[in-house]
Design an enzyme around this catalytic site. Sequence first.
Site, PDB file in Angstrom:
ATOM      1  N   LYS A 287      99.048  58.094  71.477  1.00  0.00           N
ATOM      2  CA  LYS A 287      98.599  56.887  70.801  1.00  0.00           C
ATOM      3  C   LYS A 287      97.981  57.271  69.461  1.00  0.00           C
ATOM      4  CE  LYS A 287      96.107  52.578  71.768  1.00  0.00           C
ATOM      5  NZ  LYS A 287      95.263  51.840  72.730  1.00  0.00           N
ATOM      6  N   GLU A 376      92.651  42.287  87.252  1.00  0.00           N
ATOM      7  CA  GLU A 376      91.670  41.204  87.258  1.00  0.00           C
ATOM      8  C   GLU A 376      91.419  40.654  88.662  1.00  0.00           C
ATOM      9  OE1 GLU A 376      93.601  41.397  83.224  1.00  0.00           O
ATOM     10  OE2 GLU A 376      94.371  41.282  85.288  1.00  0.00           O
ATOM     11  N   ARG A 404      94.212  35.006  85.535  1.00  0.00           N
ATOM     12  CA  ARG A 404      95.029  35.765  86.480  1.00  0.00           C
ATOM     13  C   ARG A 404      94.325  35.961  87.820  1.00  0.00           C
ATOM     14  NH1 ARG A 404      97.680  40.808  83.353  1.00  0.00           N
ATOM     15  NH2 ARG A 404      99.602  39.658  83.158  1.00  0.00           N
TER      16      ARG A 404
END
Length: 642
Positions: A287, A376, A404
């Site tokens: 990244k 979640e 969610r």
Amino acid sequence: MEILPGPLLSMINTPADLKKLGKEQLHQVCDELRQYIIDVVSVHGGHFAASLGVVELTTALHYVYNTPYDQLVWDVGHQAYGHKILTGRKDKFPTNRKYGGLSGFPKRSESEYDTFGVGHSSTSISAALGMAMAARYKGEDRKSVAVIGDGSMTAGMAFEAMNHAGVADADVLIILNDNCMSIDPNVGALKEYLTDITTSQTYNKLKDDVWNALGKLPIGKNFTREMASKLEHSIKGMVSKSSNLFEALNIRYFGPIDGHNITKLVDTLQDLRNIPGPKLLHVITVKGKGYELAEKDQTKWHAPGLFDKITGEIYKKKFDTPQPPKYQDVFGHTILEMAEKNDKIFGITPAMPSGSSLKIMMDKMPNRAIDVGICEQHAVTVSAGLATQGMRVFCNIYSSFMQRAYDQVVHDVAIQKLPVVLCLDRAGLVGEDGPTHHGAYDIPYMRCIPNLIVSSPMNESELRNLMYTAQLESTKLPFVIRYPRGEGVMPEWRTELKEVKIGTGRKLKDGEEIAILSLGHPGNFAAAAIREVKQYGINTAHYDMRFVKPLDETMLHEVFSRYDKVITVEDGTVVGGFGSAILEFMAQNGYQAQVKMLGIPDRIVEHGTLKELHRECGYDTQGIVDTIKELMKEKVSVSLMQ
């Protein structure tokens, strides 16, 4: 100053242009693409490190696959800047995330190359599998590819999709972009599992040695692909557990390979394109690749804002006076302050420790502040489990992500009356991230659930007091605290922690004829509007309701007994929201008043700065002024004539 792409990139307007280049030219394309992303994001802002990490992968995918006929689905989509640039949006890329400009995420209405609208994690495999199933049903030779990060792989939806893919007999390629990061470093057993794959030198070396040896043997036409596959499985079984997870799901595993070797990527993708069925390519990337500072501090450079691309200095506004903190930082410091005095307090977050500022507590109390990964649903239910044992758990989830875990809020928290504190960060409009991230719906979807307390602070002090109240032993019910993205209004915010009587509001100002009922931070817009309309002789009352459930009915009886014009202001959808709750009270109690509801309208609000979006939706200071003047137009007319 106009930002221009490099010479090769300037000639690429579609993937068809990219395919005209020789494979040896792709290195230069990648260099120019990476530099163009750096040049534009440094000046205009946006997500940064994620797109740098997949430059080679993006280029290889569009070089090998016949997009947009072949369906390419990006998970989350914050890494898709290179994809946008290569698919006809190069010239518009500087408008990325700006009001009226390109979306920061793939969006179906923006381009035929954006095959699926994304923004939240872990949806790509399901979407690509659905596309592959449709292609098989229609008899089309259409390929489907899902690009998903290792962070998104921790979510249950990704596992559900792979479980289905293994038996769906559909031609889908899953590319696992493994950089050990989501926004913050990844956590959990899957991270350790993938690390085992990438570091199993015995397996990788033996695999390469065997295939090299096979290439030199006169094995002839009788050595079939099936025999080769069995040999490969045997090697994996002998020396490594690396393939068990994916291949146990009947998904063929390939890799890991270097995600920054464009030649290797192109060759591998060309081979995989001709292999039918469900398969997974494990790609190792860095990244922030190509920008040294981003490689070293990937969390900081996930979305750094504007910066000097040469020195790496991130530009920050300079002020002569102390400025208000972000609400998230008030949460982070306050939970630590309370946890130091109350050993029952826990903090839970699904992969957002920096964004929610729970990291402040994690650094001091790692055993009591826990990142559970992008899960979640699990975050809410594990909080409920802790609560059954007497813990006071602050479960911090962005408002749009809490959608969610709705079933878990109902089933695991509310029905059982467990006193979990659900802190909904980024409630209301969030700005440049746009419609996938706006926290527009939490007031309606929370206030309809029995046993919940639903609140929203107008400022930093109120946030601290609501948090303090929520963790008291006397608070027996689940407690929702919603607060917005961005700064509050109090530079001196470290106020004394005080208990708030649940279901009570505050009368901030008395008035005549007209009253404003506000919920949360927009109360500050209302206060400014009230000051502005004084010039017209309008004396507006102001009530900070603080709770949308339970409502302060004593205060509402006062309001509707005294005022026949009422404005409600909220940072949420007006459909079923705070204003609707006020109308319900008015109707149920037989009152009659002219009520104007201000908030997020019943439509999808696109991206832009918070100021631009508040203005568009009509509940900024000017929008409230305009509404007051409309309701009090006779008084305004008299004032203007004098």
